[in-house]
Design an enzyme around this catalytic site. Structure first.
Site, PDB file in Angstrom:
ATOM      1  CB  SER A 126      -1.031  -0.004   1.396  1.00 17.34           C
ATOM      2  OG  SER A 126      -1.714  -0.993   1.274  1.00 17.34           O
ATOM      3  CD  GLN A 177     -13.754  -0.810   5.206  1.00 19.92           C
ATOM      4  OE1 GLN A 177     -12.940  -1.606   4.709  1.00 19.92           O
ATOM      5  NE2 GLN A 177     -14.862  -0.552   4.829  1.00 19.92           N
ATOM      6  CE1 TYR A 211      -8.097   4.849 -11.279  1.00 19.31           C
ATOM      7  CE2 TYR A 211      -8.916   6.946 -11.584  1.00 19.31           C
ATOM      8  CZ  TYR A 211      -8.523   5.917 -10.696  1.00 19.31           C
ATOM      9  OH  TYR A 211      -8.010   6.491  -9.307  1.00 19.31           O
ATOM     10  CE  LYS A 248      -8.374   7.986  -6.370  1.00 18.04           C
ATOM     11  NZ  LYS A 248      -7.782   7.966  -4.909  1.00 18.04           N
ATOM     12  CB  ILE A 306       2.323   2.438  -7.736  1.00 19.30           C
ATOM     13  CG1 ILE A 306       3.043   3.702  -7.969  1.00 19.30           C
ATOM     14  CG2 ILE A 306       2.881   1.579  -6.644  1.00 19.30           C
ATOM     15  CD1 ILE A 306       3.382   4.541  -6.740  1.00 19.30           C
ATOM     16  CB  THR A 361      -1.172  -1.039  -4.807  1.00 15.61           C
ATOM     17  OG1 THR A 361      -2.228  -0.336  -5.866  1.00 15.61           O
ATOM     18  CG2 THR A 361      -0.013   0.064  -4.579  1.00 15.61           C
ATOM     19  CB  ALA A 395      -6.197  -0.797  -4.827  1.00 13.28           C
TER      20      ALA A 395
END
Length: 255
Positions: free
Chosen positions: A20, A41, A155, A162, A191, A193, A195
């Site tokens: 992350s 969370q 996306y 965003k 990157i 990750t 996600a």
């Protein structure tokens, strides 16, 4: 290692695993002298994240940023632990899988609400509930992406979320500026990750960055974390309401 955050105390929301961006920010802030609390969370995430470090290197506070009462409870715990906070980092985003897999035209009403609430409104809610315990001259940052400004296939609704997030950062910067509190967004390039791998065609995006970005490579978590440390430190006291790109220069390219 510098101590630009020596004596500062803050919270980072959004750590999920060791890849992350939020975790890289936690490590960098700690290395630069800060006391850091990790916001997660739920209990399951707390158990998972606690395996990333040993001993008392980091505190953990549980708060679903979509639930006001949980943010308020977290603020109370942070106040008891630290008194005033010098920084807060928001690295939280989510969209329904089908809304990333299907054409944007097919975005569901539920999916739009989910993406905007979790990826944009949660930042506003975090700032509002933490504001009473933020020190004057504190720094708040969030993580965004170029899909807010340009169409990046697949996306989809996250790009819209965003865009809202970046606008929220500017309005929060205006509201909180009278106290000297700064609000900025960091825009990493793609990157690798967990996600990011949920975006269809992600590997081809990395290939495109390596081909077209001025630095001829994707940015790395540590580089995003270093820029974040700068924004959290007093070295950036004159910077607010900005989106800072850490993307190997890809955002400057026309083609």
């Amino acid at each position: 290692m510098s101590t630009v955050l020596q004596g500062k105390k803050g919270v980072v929301f959004g750590v999920a695993n060791n890849r992350s961006i939020a975790w890289a920010v936690c490590e960098a802030a700690k290395q630069h002298g800060a006391e850091v609390c990790i916001g997660v969370q739920n209990e399951r995430m707390a158990e998972s994240v606690s395996k990333l470090f040993e001993g008392d290197a980091f505190d953990i506070v549980i708060a679903d940023l979509n639930v006001d009462s949980q943010i308020e409870a977290a603020a109370d715990k942070l106040s008891s632990r630290f008194g005033k906070l010098d920084f807060a980092v928001h690295s939280v985003a989510y969209a329904l899988r089908e809304d990333l897999a299907n054409p944007f035209l097919q975005t569901s009403r539920e999916g739009f609400h989910t993406a905007l609430e979790t990826s944009a409104y949660s930042f506003i809610a975090m700032a509002a509930k933490l504001e009473p315990i933020l020190a004057d001259d504190a720094s708040i940052i969030t993580m965004t992406y170029l899909g807010s400004q340009r169409v990046l296939p697949n996306y989809n609704v996250m790009g819209v979320a965003k865009a809202a997030l970046e606008a929220a950062a500017r309005y929060l910067a205006y509201d909180l500026g009278t106290r000297g509190i700064r609000v900025n967004a960091v825009s990493p390039g793609p990157i690798n990750t967990v996600a990011a791998r949920g975006i269809k065609g992600f590997s081809s995006i990395l290939d495109t960055i390596a081909e077209r970005a001025p630095l001829k490579r994707p940015a790395e978590q540590k580089e995003v974390a270093a820029a974040s440390v700068w924004l959290l430190s007093d070295m950036s006291r004159g910077v607010t309401g900005q989106t800072i790109y850490v993307d190997s220069g890809y955002s400057i390219m026309g083609l």
